[in-house]
Motif scaffolding. Structure first.
Motif, PDB file in Angstrom:
ATOM      1  N   ASN B  26      55.176 -44.645  68.121  1.00 12.59           N
ATOM      2  CA  ASN B  26      55.524 -44.933  66.734  1.00 12.59           C
ATOM      3  C   ASN B  26      56.869 -44.309  66.448  1.00 12.59           C
ATOM      4  OD1 ASN B  26      53.415 -46.147  64.777  1.00 12.59           O
ATOM      5  ND2 ASN B  26      52.224 -44.941  66.225  1.00 12.59           N
ATOM      6  N   GLY B  27      57.831 -45.123  65.987  1.00 14.83           N
ATOM      7  CA  GLY B  27      59.133 -44.530  65.698  1.00 14.83           C
ATOM      8  C   GLY B  27      60.036 -45.543  65.034  1.00 14.83           C
ATOM      9  N   HIS B  28      61.261 -45.107  64.722  1.00 15.93           N
ATOM     10  CA  HIS B  28      62.243 -46.003  64.118  1.00 15.93           C
ATOM     11  C   HIS B  28      63.129 -46.595  65.197  1.00 15.93           C
ATOM     12  CE1 HIS B  28      60.917 -43.903  60.553  1.00 15.93           C
ATOM     13  NE2 HIS B  28      61.558 -44.777  59.817  1.00 15.93           N
ATOM     14  N   LEU B  29      63.361 -47.897  65.117  1.00 16.10           N
ATOM     15  CA  LEU B  29      64.162 -48.570  66.128  1.00 16.10           C
ATOM     16  C   LEU B  29      65.644 -48.247  65.943  1.00 16.10           C
ATOM     17  CD1 LEU B  29      64.135 -50.576  68.493  1.00 16.10           C
ATOM     18  CD2 LEU B  29      64.505 -52.396  66.835  1.00 16.10           C
ATOM     19  N   VAL B  30      66.232 -47.685  66.993  1.00 15.85           N
ATOM     20  CA  VAL B  30      67.660 -47.373  66.954  1.00 15.85           C
ATOM     21  C   VAL B  30      68.447 -48.548  67.507  1.00 15.85           C
ATOM     22  CG1 VAL B  30      69.464 -45.843  67.809  1.00 15.85           C
ATOM     23  CG2 VAL B  30      67.227 -44.909  67.197  1.00 15.85           C
ATOM     24  N   ASN B  31      67.973 -49.039  68.658  1.00 14.36           N
ATOM     25  CA  ASN B  31      68.720 -50.076  69.356  1.00 14.36           C
ATOM     26  C   ASN B  31      67.814 -50.904  70.260  1.00 14.36           C
ATOM     27  OD1 ASN B  31      71.096 -51.348  69.866  1.00 14.36           O
ATOM     28  ND2 ASN B  31      72.148 -49.505  70.591  1.00 14.36           N
ATOM     29  N   CYS B  32      68.246 -52.111  70.551  1.00 16.41           N
ATOM     30  CA  CYS B  32      67.514 -52.909  71.521  1.00 16.41           C
ATOM     31  C   CYS B  32      68.502 -53.833  72.220  1.00 16.41           C
ATOM     32  CB  CYS B  32      66.421 -53.730  70.842  1.00 16.41           C
ATOM     33  SG  CYS B  32      67.046 -54.931  69.676  1.00 16.41           S
ATOM     34  N   ASP B  33      68.087 -54.384  73.370  1.00 17.50           N
ATOM     35  CA  ASP B  33      68.994 -55.293  74.080  1.00 17.50           C
ATOM     36  C   ASP B  33      68.254 -56.549  74.517  1.00 17.50           C
ATOM     37  OD1 ASP B  33      68.986 -53.322  77.176  1.00 17.50           O
ATOM     38  OD2 ASP B  33      67.500 -54.693  76.345  1.00 17.50           O
TER      39      ASP B  33
END
Lengths: 134, 117, 96
Positions: B26-33
């Motif tokens: 569970n967390g906040h999304l910083v980045n994705c690719d």
């Protein structure tokens, strides 16, 4: 890919309420909103349905982005077939309790198997951490 | 809109990621690719059985280990707004509920072009 | 592409698809794609007690990667033609 007739495509399933079976045995029901070439799915207003024998319980889950490789199949729920299926909804706590006791049983059996294998000199492999319960 | 673009829209939002091995993050999304590799911050990791917990300021999850992600309901509304914005042009927001036509074209072009045979 | 074309020729026939999770689904082949994903209509599960969630499903899309076997009616398969086509493709691939 081609537009030839007879080509299976998920495009026609978009915005339909579908039943999804995952590799870990979970059943999700939700509106299919988008897809891509890997059959990654976005489900909207999803519920997780837990089946124990002929009873089932639903848990609302919201939006899912499912990685395609974890999907076994997608199905359209047919209301007629559903009525004749004999499936009955039950309070989710009951269903979860039943599921818990079933899983405890299964865990015991798995432990006994592992013990028997270890006694014969065989160790469980790392692949066992990815469980596909179905 | 494609699943991965929906994920990109969810940057900075909280989400739940379940891995193939049953662990949940569970967390906040910083980045994705494009490979669904993701970077989360303020993460709580829960074991498969739900009995062990870890807290970490950030983590990186390899896309290939993900089973699914659960994102907040408001993201879909954000997406609908984004789809309607470029068509605003003083014509009001009455155009195509889900950004219908444009959405389908995006779907088709990436489905039938990018994956090579 | 050989099997994709082969399955396209079987659209409309009754088949049984056995999945890697041991679930067997009987149905009519509706369509297939290049990944050998399959759409079946009018399905029935051979062991419904183990898989209650399938009881209310009539049509389904099965991801090709989870299929173990597709059981076909023997009279629908021209094995001679299949062998010849396979040999042709093999020699074409060699020339490439």
């Amino acid at each position: 890919m081609s537009y030839l007739p007879g080509t299976a495509s998920l495009i026609n399933e978009i915005d339909k309420r579908l039943l999804i079976v995952l590799r870990d045995g979970r059943t999700l029901i939700g509106y299919l909103r988008t897809i891509d070439q890997f059959a990654n799915l976005v489900l909207h207003q999803t519920i997780e349905r837990i089946h124990v024998d002929k009873q089932y319980g639903d848990i609302p889950r919201g939006i899912f982005i499912i990685r395609g490789e974890n999907v076994i199949l997608l199905g359209e729920v047919d209301d007629e077939k559903f009525k004749n299926s004999g499936l009955e909804e039950a309070p989710i706590d009951e269903v979860l309790e039943k599921q818990r006791s079933l899983q405890l049983q299964k865990q015991k059996e798995i432990e006994e198997k592992r013990k028997a294998l270890r006694e014969r000199g065989l160790e469980p492999s790392h692949l066992e951490s990815i469980q596909e319960d179905f | 809109m494609l699943p991965l673009s929906l994920l990109r829209t969810a940057v900075n939002h909280p989400m739940l990621v379940e891995l193939k091995n049953g662990e949940t993050y569970n967390g906040h999304l910083v980045n994705c690719d494009n490979w669904m590799n993701i970077n989360l911050r303020e993460v709580i990791c829960t074991s498969r059985e739900g009995d062990k917990f870890w807290k970490m300021p950030e983590c990186y999850i390899r896309g290939s280990t993900i089973k699914y992600l659960r994102i907040p309901d408001e993201i879909i509304d954000m997406v609908k707004e984004e789809a309607q914005r470029p068509r605003g042009d003083g014509r009001g927001r009455g155009r195509g509920g889900r950004g219908g036509g444009r959405g389908e074209i995006c779907l088709n072009s990436s489905l039938y072009n990018s994956h090579s045979e | 592409m050989l099997f994709y074309s082969f399955f396209k020729s079987l659209v409309g026939k009754d088949v049984v698809v056995e999945l890697k999770n041991d679930l067997s689904i009987h149905g009519t082949l509706h369509s297939v794609d290049q990944f050998l994903n399959i759409k079946l209509t009018d399905i029935s599960v051979t062991d419904p007690d183990r898989y209650p969630h399938m009881l209310s499903v009539k049509n389904c899309f099965i991801r090709g990667s989870v299929v173990r076997y597709i059981q076909l009616p023997a009279d629908e398969c021209d094995t001679q033609l299949l062998q010849d086509t396979a040999r042709k493709e093999a020699s074409q691939n060699k020339k490439k």
